[in-house]
Design a protein around this motif. Structure first.
Motif, PDB file in Angstrom:
ATOM      1  N   ARG A  11      36.160  32.594  27.988  1.00 12.70           N
ATOM      2  CA  ARG A  11      37.471  33.580  28.554  1.00 12.70           C
ATOM      3  C   ARG A  11      37.126  33.265  30.147  1.00 12.70           C
ATOM      4  N   PHE A  12      35.963  33.169  30.723  1.00 17.59           N
ATOM      5  CA  PHE A  12      35.799  32.984  31.947  1.00 17.59           C
ATOM      6  C   PHE A  12      36.250  31.445  32.135  1.00 17.59           C
ATOM      7  N   THR A  13      35.800  30.490  31.568  1.00 16.78           N
ATOM      8  CA  THR A  13      35.945  28.922  31.637  1.00 16.78           C
ATOM      9  C   THR A  13      37.486  28.768  31.642  1.00 16.78           C
ATOM     10  N   ALA A  14      38.131  29.538  30.870  1.00 18.47           N
ATOM     11  CA  ALA A  14      39.719  29.457  30.766  1.00 18.47           C
ATOM     12  C   ALA A  14      40.526  29.782  32.015  1.00 18.47           C
ATOM     13  N   ASN A  15      39.887  30.835  32.696  1.00 21.73           N
ATOM     14  CA  ASN A  15      40.436  31.495  33.954  1.00 21.73           C
ATOM     15  C   ASN A  15      40.146  30.337  34.882  1.00 21.73           C
ATOM     16  N   ILE A  16      38.968  29.872  34.972  1.00 17.99           N
ATOM     17  CA  ILE A  16      38.733  28.896  36.056  1.00 17.99           C
ATOM     18  C   ILE A  16      39.579  27.566  35.843  1.00 17.99           C
ATOM     19  N   ASP A  17      39.830  27.193  34.482  1.00 19.80           N
ATOM     20  CA  ASP A  17      40.751  26.111  34.229  1.00 19.80           C
ATOM     21  C   ASP A  17      42.128  26.503  34.668  1.00 19.80           C
ATOM     22  N   ARG A  18      42.721  27.735  34.663  1.00 21.83           N
ATOM     23  CA  ARG A  18      43.943  28.010  34.944  1.00 21.83           C
ATOM     24  C   ARG A  18      44.295  27.844  36.450  1.00 21.83           C
ATOM     25  N   VAL A  19      42.962  28.134  37.263  1.00 19.60           N
ATOM     26  CA  VAL A  19      43.191  27.975  38.488  1.00 19.60           C
ATOM     27  C   VAL A  19      43.262  26.560  38.950  1.00 19.60           C
ATOM     28  N   GLU A  63      41.286  32.582  47.931  1.00 21.50           N
ATOM     29  CA  GLU A  63      40.942  31.401  48.489  1.00 21.50           C
ATOM     30  C   GLU A  63      39.546  30.965  48.234  1.00 21.50           C
ATOM     31  N   ILE A  64      38.762  31.663  47.744  1.00 18.48           N
ATOM     32  CA  ILE A  64      37.722  30.822  47.063  1.00 18.48           C
ATOM     33  C   ILE A  64      37.780  30.102  45.962  1.00 18.48           C
ATOM     34  N   GLN A  65      38.541  30.663  45.096  1.00 19.32           N
ATOM     35  CA  GLN A  65      39.139  29.742  43.844  1.00 19.32           C
ATOM     36  C   GLN A  65      39.664  28.523  44.108  1.00 19.32           C
ATOM     37  N   ALA A  66      40.606  28.428  45.276  1.00 13.79           N
ATOM     38  CA  ALA A  66      41.061  27.313  45.512  1.00 13.79           C
ATOM     39  C   ALA A  66      40.270  26.208  46.134  1.00 13.79           C
ATOM     40  N   ARG A  67      39.249  26.852  46.805  1.00 17.07           N
ATOM     41  CA  ARG A  67      38.012  25.814  47.408  1.00 17.07           C
ATOM     42  C   ARG A  67      37.483  25.354  46.028  1.00 17.07           C
ATOM     43  N   LEU A  81      23.955  35.572  41.749  1.00 17.92           N
ATOM     44  CA  LEU A  81      25.093  34.682  41.699  1.00 17.92           C
ATOM     45  C   LEU A  81      24.862  33.598  40.464  1.00 17.92           C
ATOM     46  N   LYS A  82      23.596  33.264  40.622  1.00 12.90           N
ATOM     47  CA  LYS A  82      23.143  32.490  39.701  1.00 12.90           C
ATOM     48  C   LYS A  82      23.465  32.556  38.147  1.00 12.90           C
ATOM     49  N   ASN A  83      22.919  34.104  38.316  1.00 13.35           N
ATOM     50  CA  ASN A  83      23.169  34.774  36.634  1.00 13.35           C
ATOM     51  C   ASN A  83      24.832  34.990  36.247  1.00 13.35           C
ATOM     52  N   VAL A  84      25.289  35.288  37.242  1.00 13.55           N
ATOM     53  CA  VAL A  84      26.911  35.325  37.041  1.00 13.55           C
ATOM     54  C   VAL A  84      27.416  34.201  36.829  1.00 13.55           C
ATOM     55  N   SER A  85      27.195  32.949  37.330  1.00 14.58           N
ATOM     56  CA  SER A  85      27.703  31.723  37.234  1.00 14.58           C
ATOM     57  C   SER A  85      27.275  31.246  35.533  1.00 14.58           C
ATOM     58  N   HIS A  86      26.497  31.745  35.180  1.00 15.58           N
ATOM     59  CA  HIS A  86      26.133  31.591  33.839  1.00 15.58           C
ATOM     60  C   HIS A  86      27.057  32.016  32.867  1.00 15.58           C
ATOM     61  N   VAL A  87      27.495  33.048  33.127  1.00 15.28           N
ATOM     62  CA  VAL A  87      28.674  33.783  32.116  1.00 15.28           C
ATOM     63  C   VAL A  87      29.778  32.924  32.267  1.00 15.28           C
ATOM     64  N   TRP A  88      30.241  32.523  33.601  1.00 12.41           N
ATOM     65  CA  TRP A  88      31.429  31.702  33.772  1.00 12.41           C
ATOM     66  C   TRP A  88      31.422  30.513  33.184  1.00 12.41           C
ATOM     67  N   VAL A  89      30.300  29.908  32.721  1.00 10.41           N
ATOM     68  CA  VAL A  89      30.110  28.664  32.154  1.00 10.41           C
ATOM     69  C   VAL A  89      29.980  29.035  30.566  1.00 10.41           C
ATOM     70  N   ASP A  90      29.156  29.921  30.200  1.00 10.88           N
ATOM     71  CA  ASP A  90      29.002  30.315  28.714  1.00 10.88           C
ATOM     72  C   ASP A  90      30.156  31.040  27.850  1.00 10.88           C
ATOM     73  N   PHE A 103      46.543  42.230  40.494  1.00  7.24           N
ATOM     74  CA  PHE A 103      45.891  41.073  39.828  1.00  7.24           C
ATOM     75  C   PHE A 103      46.514  40.308  38.689  1.00  7.24           C
ATOM     76  N   ASP A 104      47.759  40.263  38.947  1.00  2.00           N
ATOM     77  CA  ASP A 104      48.802  39.369  38.075  1.00  2.00           C
ATOM     78  C   ASP A 104      48.616  40.011  36.502  1.00  2.00           C
ATOM     79  N   ASP A 105      48.791  41.240  36.226  1.00  2.52           N
ATOM     80  CA  ASP A 105      48.774  41.788  35.097  1.00  2.52           C
ATOM     81  C   ASP A 105      47.563  41.748  34.234  1.00  2.52           C
ATOM     82  N   PHE A 106      46.354  41.572  35.138  1.00  2.00           N
ATOM     83  CA  PHE A 106      45.208  41.669  34.209  1.00  2.00           C
ATOM     84  C   PHE A 106      44.710  42.741  34.303  1.00  2.00           C
ATOM     85  N   ASP A 107      44.450  43.475  32.925  1.00  2.00           N
ATOM     86  CA  ASP A 107      44.107  44.718  32.530  1.00  2.00           C
ATOM     87  C   ASP A 107      42.341  44.746  32.424  1.00  2.00           C
TER      88      ASP A 107
END
Length: 120
Positions: free
Chosen positions: A111-119, A56-60, A99-108, A10-14
């Motif tokens: 750190r998760f938002t930065a990962n999404i933006d990196r993709v 693949e999902i992230q690319a989509r 999944l809805k609950n998890v998606s709130h973490v991505w938005v809120d 996972f590209d040096d993710f610890d």
């Protein structure tokens, strides 16, 4: 699979950096227990498949963002379903509500938002 193998995959993710927080927030949940149990059983080949499927999902998702596709479109719903099925297959039983609950973490959580933006 060792921690070093996981970091390389996972590209040096610890994951250990977030282990205490993860355990504190979700350690008492069935999803956490399922994920921990499933992860123990995966070898390098399974981890490679998991990584490729996740990428693949992230690319989509990134393609939808790039084209300005509406979040409530059928195309976005299809990617969200692929994400739900991915979690369900590899980590824990994942209902649409989960999944809805998890998606709130991505938005809120920035750190998760930065990962999404990196993709993107």
């Amino acid at each position: 699979m060792t921690t070093r193998d996981i970091k390389k995959l996972f590209d040096d993710f610890d994951h250990r950096e977030y282990e205490a927080e993860t355990k504190e927030r979700w350690g008492d949940t069935e999803a956490y227990r399922q994920s921990a149990e499933r992860m123990k059983g995966y070898g390098p080949a399974e981890m490679e498949r998991m990584k490729a499927e996740g990428a693949e999902i992230q690319a989509r998702y990134a393609a939808l963002l790039a084209t300005g596709t509406a979040p409530d479109s059928p195309e976005a719903a299809a990617v969200a379903e692929a994400q739900r099925a991915y979690f369900d297959r590899w980590f824990y039983d994942c209902s649409p509500e989960m999944l809805k609950n998890v998606s709130h973490v991505w938005v809120d959580d920035p750190r998760f938002t930065a990962n999404i933006d990196r993709v993107r």
